[in-house]
Design a protein around this motif. Structure first.
Motif, short mmCIF file in Angstrom:
data_model
loop_
_atom_site.label_atom_id
_atom_site.label_comp_id
_atom_site.label_asym_id
_atom_site.label_seq_id
_atom_site.Cartn_x
_atom_site.Cartn_y
_atom_site.Cartn_z
N GLY A 50 0.72 -1.15 0.12
CA GLY A 50 0.17 -0.13 -0.05
C GLY A 50 0.95 1.33 -0.07
N ALA A 51 2.12 1.12 0.55
CA ALA A 51 3.06 2.33 0.45
C ALA A 51 3.69 2.67 -0.81
CB ALA A 51 3.91 2.07 1.85
N GLY A 52 3.04 3.21 -1.74
CA GLY A 52 3.59 3.47 -3.13
C GLY A 52 4.43 4.72 -2.83
N ALA A 53 4.45 5.30 -4.05
CA ALA A 53 5.22 6.54 -4.11
C ALA A 53 4.59 7.74 -3.45
CB ALA A 53 5.77 6.94 -5.61
N ASP A 54 3.17 7.73 -3.58
CA ASP A 54 2.49 8.96 -3.05
C ASP A 54 2.21 8.59 -1.47
OD1 ASP A 54 0.68 10.89 -2.79
OD2 ASP A 54 -0.96 9.76 -3.77
N LEU A 55 2.70 9.65 -0.69
CA LEU A 55 2.43 9.60 0.50
C LEU A 55 1.09 10.05 1.08
CD1 LEU A 55 5.86 11.32 1.62
CD2 LEU A 55 5.42 8.94 1.78
N GLY A 56 0.31 10.50 0.34
CA GLY A 56 -0.87 10.86 0.45
C GLY A 56 -1.04 12.09 1.37
N LYS A 57 -2.14 12.12 2.41
CA LYS A 57 -2.23 13.34 3.36
C LYS A 57 -1.61 13.00 4.92
CE LYS A 57 -6.79 11.95 5.21
NZ LYS A 57 -7.43 12.55 6.27
N ASP A 58 -1.32 11.62 4.92
CA ASP A 58 -0.79 11.34 6.22
C ASP A 58 -0.02 10.04 6.10
OD1 ASP A 58 -2.56 9.10 5.89
OD2 ASP A 58 -3.89 9.75 7.76
N ALA A 59 0.59 9.43 5.09
CA ALA A 59 1.36 8.45 4.96
C ALA A 59 1.16 7.43 5.72
CB ALA A 59 2.86 8.87 5.13
N TYR A 60 -0.29 6.98 5.80
CA TYR A 60 -0.62 5.93 6.74
C TYR A 60 -0.01 4.58 6.47
CZ TYR A 60 -4.07 2.49 8.59
OH TYR A 60 -4.52 1.17 8.97
N ALA A 61 0.10 4.17 5.14
CA ALA A 61 0.55 2.71 5.05
C ALA A 61 2.03 2.68 5.20
CB ALA A 61 0.22 2.36 3.33
N HIS A 62 2.75 4.00 4.64
CA HIS A 62 4.11 4.07 5.10
C HIS A 62 4.68 3.99 6.46
CE1 HIS A 62 3.04 5.97 1.29
NE2 HIS A 62 4.13 5.66 0.65
N ILE A 63 3.95 4.52 7.32
CA ILE A 63 4.38 4.68 8.67
C ILE A 63 4.10 3.33 9.34
CG2 ILE A 63 2.38 5.58 10.01
CD1 ILE A 63 5.92 6.44 10.60
N ASN A 64 3.06 2.81 9.04
CA ASN A 64 2.76 1.40 9.47
C ASN A 64 3.68 0.49 9.00
OD1 ASN A 64 0.24 1.43 11.32
ND2 ASN A 64 -0.41 2.92 9.94
N ALA A 65 3.96 0.26 7.65
CA ALA A 65 4.93 -0.39 7.26
C ALA A 65 6.17 -0.25 7.86
CB ALA A 65 5.29 -0.21 5.86
N ALA A 66 6.55 0.95 8.20
CA ALA A 66 7.81 1.00 8.96
C ALA A 66 7.94 0.13 10.32
CB ALA A 66 8.09 2.47 8.99
N PHE A 67 6.86 0.46 11.17
CA PHE A 67 6.64 -0.08 12.51
C PHE A 67 6.79 -1.47 12.46
CE2 PHE A 67 3.66 -1.73 15.63
CZ PHE A 67 4.61 -1.42 16.68
N LEU A 68 5.95 -1.94 11.48
CA LEU A 68 5.89 -3.39 11.34
C LEU A 68 7.32 -4.00 11.04
CD1 LEU A 68 2.26 -4.33 10.10
CD2 LEU A 68 3.19 -4.40 12.49
N ASP A 69 8.03 -3.51 10.10
CA ASP A 69 9.19 -3.86 9.81
C ASP A 69 10.14 -3.89 10.86
OD1 ASP A 69 9.28 -4.59 6.89
OD2 ASP A 69 9.63 -2.26 6.35
N ASP A 70 10.20 -2.72 11.95
CA ASP A 70 10.96 -2.82 13.25
C ASP A 70 10.33 -3.73 13.84
OD1 ASP A 70 12.71 -0.79 13.08
OD2 ASP A 70 11.68 0.72 13.58
N LEU A 71 9.26 -4.15 14.24
CA LEU A 71 8.53 -5.04 14.86
C LEU A 71 9.06 -6.72 14.33
CD1 LEU A 71 6.99 -6.03 17.45
CD2 LEU A 71 4.72 -5.91 15.97
N LEU A 72 8.95 -6.90 13.28
CA LEU A 72 9.36 -8.00 12.77
C LEU A 72 11.01 -8.29 12.85
CD1 LEU A 72 7.22 -8.30 9.69
CD2 LEU A 72 7.19 -9.90 11.27
N ALA A 73 11.77 -7.06 12.82
CA ALA A 73 13.18 -7.15 12.72
C ALA A 73 13.64 -7.77 14.32
CB ALA A 73 13.75 -5.95 12.71
N LYS A 74 12.79 -6.99 15.37
CA LYS A 74 12.91 -7.21 16.53
C LYS A 74 12.58 -8.91 16.73
CE LYS A 74 13.50 -5.85 21.08
NZ LYS A 74 14.51 -4.88 21.22
#
Length: 194
Positions: A50-74
């Protein structure tokens, strides 16, 4: 229901933050409730798509993808690649997400991106200088996500004044309670329980 109505596997959906973000949120909630690693991986994959090139108005998919990447890394799931991807997503948010006055989640995303990059002072300052007063449920949602992220990033986040300052800026007097809010769930996930 989404899968019945829409082909979520269709690559033409990539970048569709709304549909893929809703599906990812369902898997994330399932992981929260049931603790199954496959739900967490599915959520991460959907947010990433869902996190394509367009951040949209709040980058919802982007920030959640980042959070889950950190969680899975942990949790030991491709830690170097996931941490690198999380940092890339957050930098894109910090550098390119346009501030939207009167939009709490736009502000919260920018704060979380700075926080995830360990730029705690900048995150606290952004909250402090912004006149937005979130509704209680918005502050709670943001605080929970930041508390979980704090425990992923730092061994003892409550011992770091710069981390506590972010929570104080969000809701004065609440740093201790917020930073202790997620220890049980993270401990369960790390133990393989659930």
């Amino acid at each position: 229901l989404l899968a019945d109505e829409l082909d979520l596997e269709d690559p033409r959906r990539d970048g569709d933050a709304e549909v893929l973000g809703i599906a990812a949120g369902i898997h994330k909630r399932r992981w929260d409730d049931l603790g199954q690693l496959e739900d967490l991986r599915a959520a991460a994959a959907l947010y990433t798509r869902g996190a394509g090139a367009d951040l949209g108005k709040d980058a919802y998919a982007h920030i959640n993808a980042a959070f889950l990447d950190d969680l899975l890394a942990k949790l030991g799931d491709a830690p170097q690649a996931r941490r690198r991807n999380a940092a890339t997503l957050r930098l894109a948010i910090v550098e390119h997400l346009v501030a939207k006055p009167h939009d709490w989640f736009n502000l919260a995303t920018r704060v979380e991106a700075l926080f995830g990059l360990r730029r705690y002072g900048e995150a606290a300052a952004l909250l402090t200088v912004n006149p937005l007063q979130p509704a209680p449920w918005q502050a709670q949602t943001t605080a929970r996500q930041l508390a979980r992220l704090a425990h992923l990033l730092e061994p003892e986040p409550g011992a770091l004044p710069e981390v506590c300052a972010v929570f104080e800026a969000l809701r004065p007097g609440a740093a201790d309670a917020l930073l202790s809010s997620d220890v049980g769930k993270l401990g369960l996930a790390l133990s393989g329980g659930g």
